[in-house]
Design a protein around this motif. Structure first.
Motif, mmCIF file in Angstrom:
data_model
loop_
_atom_site.group_PDB
_atom_site.id
_atom_site.type_symbol
_atom_site.label_atom_id
_atom_site.label_comp_id
_atom_site.label_asym_id
_atom_site.label_seq_id
_atom_site.Cartn_x
_atom_site.Cartn_y
_atom_site.Cartn_z
ATOM 1 N N GLY A 87 32.047 28.701 61.323
ATOM 2 C CA GLY A 87 32.226 30.144 61.342
ATOM 3 C C GLY A 87 32.807 30.607 60.015
ATOM 4 O O GLY A 87 33.099 29.809 59.122
ATOM 5 N N ASP A 88 33.016 31.907 59.877
ATOM 6 C CA ASP A 88 33.532 32.480 58.637
ATOM 7 C C ASP A 88 34.908 31.887 58.323
ATOM 8 O O ASP A 88 35.847 32.039 59.101
ATOM 9 C CB ASP A 88 33.618 33.998 58.765
ATOM 10 C CG ASP A 88 33.896 34.690 57.446
ATOM 11 O OD1 ASP A 88 34.238 34.005 56.450
ATOM 12 O OD2 ASP A 88 33.780 35.921 57.406
ATOM 13 N N PRO A 89 35.048 31.209 57.164
ATOM 14 C CA PRO A 89 36.328 30.574 56.827
ATOM 15 C C PRO A 89 37.375 31.529 56.274
ATOM 16 O O PRO A 89 38.529 31.156 56.124
ATOM 17 C CB PRO A 89 35.927 29.545 55.772
ATOM 18 C CG PRO A 89 34.743 30.142 55.097
ATOM 19 C CD PRO A 89 34.007 30.886 56.193
ATOM 20 N N VAL A 90 37.004 32.768 55.984
ATOM 21 C CA VAL A 90 37.945 33.718 55.392
ATOM 22 C C VAL A 90 38.744 34.381 56.504
ATOM 23 O O VAL A 90 38.273 35.299 57.170
ATOM 24 C CB VAL A 90 37.226 34.774 54.526
ATOM 25 C CG1 VAL A 90 38.232 35.743 53.915
ATOM 26 C CG2 VAL A 90 36.389 34.106 53.446
ATOM 27 N N SER A 91 39.949 33.872 56.711
ATOM 28 C CA SER A 91 40.859 34.425 57.714
ATOM 29 C C SER A 91 42.233 33.822 57.485
ATOM 30 O O SER A 91 42.403 32.939 56.653
ATOM 31 C CB SER A 91 40.379 34.108 59.133
ATOM 32 O OG SER A 91 40.600 32.759 59.438
ATOM 33 N N LYS A 92 43.203 34.267 58.259
ATOM 34 C CA LYS A 92 44.547 33.713 58.158
ATOM 35 C C LYS A 92 44.688 32.439 58.998
ATOM 36 O O LYS A 92 45.689 31.747 58.897
ATOM 37 C CB LYS A 92 45.574 34.743 58.594
ATOM 38 C CG LYS A 92 45.667 35.916 57.630
ATOM 39 C CD LYS A 92 46.769 36.867 58.028
ATOM 40 C CE LYS A 92 46.769 38.059 57.120
ATOM 41 N NZ LYS A 92 47.745 37.996 56.074
ATOM 42 N N ALA A 93 43.691 32.148 59.812
ATOM 43 C CA ALA A 93 43.742 30.962 60.665
ATOM 44 C C ALA A 93 43.702 29.692 59.816
ATOM 45 O O ALA A 93 43.095 29.666 58.752
ATOM 46 C CB ALA A 93 42.567 30.963 61.636
ATOM 47 N N LYS A 94 44.348 28.639 60.287
ATOM 48 C CA LYS A 94 44.356 27.362 59.577
ATOM 49 C C LYS A 94 43.203 26.463 60.023
ATOM 50 O O LYS A 94 43.129 25.309 59.629
ATOM 51 C CB LYS A 94 45.687 26.645 59.790
ATOM 52 C CG LYS A 94 46.844 27.372 59.132
ATOM 53 C CD LYS A 94 48.123 26.606 59.278
ATOM 54 C CE LYS A 94 49.257 27.339 58.613
ATOM 55 N NZ LYS A 94 50.495 26.591 58.698
ATOM 56 N N SER A 95 42.320 26.991 60.844
ATOM 57 C CA SER A 95 41.164 26.225 61.297
ATOM 58 C C SER A 95 39.934 27.120 61.253
ATOM 59 O O SER A 95 40.047 28.332 61.121
ATOM 60 C CB SER A 95 41.383 25.696 62.722
ATOM 61 O OG SER A 95 41.511 26.781 63.629
ATOM 62 N N VAL A 96 38.762 26.501 61.333
ATOM 63 C CA VAL A 96 37.512 27.251 61.396
ATOM 64 C C VAL A 96 36.753 26.804 62.636
ATOM 65 O O VAL A 96 36.976 25.722 63.156
ATOM 66 C CB VAL A 96 36.617 27.037 60.137
ATOM 67 C CG1 VAL A 96 37.278 27.600 58.905
ATOM 68 C CG2 VAL A 96 36.262 25.583 59.953
ATOM 69 N N VAL A 97 35.849 27.643 63.095
ATOM 70 C CA VAL A 97 35.035 27.329 64.262
ATOM 71 C C VAL A 97 33.867 26.453 63.825
ATOM 72 O O VAL A 97 33.172 26.762 62.856
ATOM 73 C CB VAL A 97 34.511 28.619 64.925
ATOM 74 C CG1 VAL A 97 33.522 28.312 66.029
ATOM 75 C CG2 VAL A 97 35.678 29.442 65.446
ATOM 76 N N LEU A 98 33.662 25.354 64.510
ATOM 77 C CA LEU A 98 32.520 24.480 64.273
ATOM 78 C C LEU A 98 31.356 25.029 65.091
ATOM 79 O O LEU A 98 31.454 25.197 66.305
ATOM 80 C CB LEU A 98 32.859 23.059 64.720
ATOM 81 C CG LEU A 98 31.890 21.955 64.398
ATOM 82 C CD1 LEU A 98 31.711 21.811 62.894
ATOM 83 C CD2 LEU A 98 32.386 20.647 64.989
ATOM 84 N N THR A 99 30.244 25.334 64.439
ATOM 85 C CA THR A 99 29.094 25.904 65.154
ATOM 86 C C THR A 99 28.320 24.808 65.871
ATOM 87 O O THR A 99 28.574 23.622 65.691
ATOM 88 C CB THR A 99 28.146 26.619 64.173
ATOM 89 O OG1 THR A 99 27.593 25.637 63.296
ATOM 90 C CG2 THR A 99 28.857 27.712 63.397
#
Length: 122
Positions: A87-99
């Motif tokens: 998923g979109d890596p630009v965020s404050k989250a320290k993880s990304v969604v694996l599609t």
């Protein structure tokens, strides 16, 4: 290497237990999804992690030690997003969604990059 922006990862060190060093992948469609079900060559895993870390190598000044971010190179995560693997890596989250596409490639990539040199996996 290009100068980094304010998205620079500031990750805390993980606790020293196996559950944090080898997180389980979510099971999908009844298949075994744990990375531990594959025979992995730890030297190859270490080499792959070092290669990824080296994507962010930089020096504070001439003669200073080389440093690397503990996170993943943003240009690489942007490319993975463009290819539909995360998923979109630009965020404050320290993880990304694996599609779905990224999830589907995980076993082949683990075997290819980190499996035993002789090609066996079970």
């Amino acid at each position: 290497m290009a100068e980094r922006d304010s998205r620079a990862p500031r990750l805390a060190a993980a606790p020293d237990d196996a559950a944090h060093r080898r997180p389980a992948l979510p099971a999908k469609d009844g298949e075994q999804a744990e990375p531990g079900d594959l025979e992995l060559d730890e030297d190859r895993v270490d080499a792959a992690v070092l290669a990824v870390l080296l994507l962010t190598a930089h020096q504070q000044g001439k003669g200073e030690p080389w440093r690397v971010w503990k996170g993943v190179d943003w240009e690489a995560t942007d490319r993975l997003h463009e290819k539909g693997y995360i998923g979109d890596p630009v965020s404050k989250a320290k993880s990304v969604v694996l599609t779905e596409a990224g999830f589907a490639r995980r076993r082949a990539l683990l075997r290819q990059l980190c499996g035993p040199a002789d090609g066996g996996d079970d």
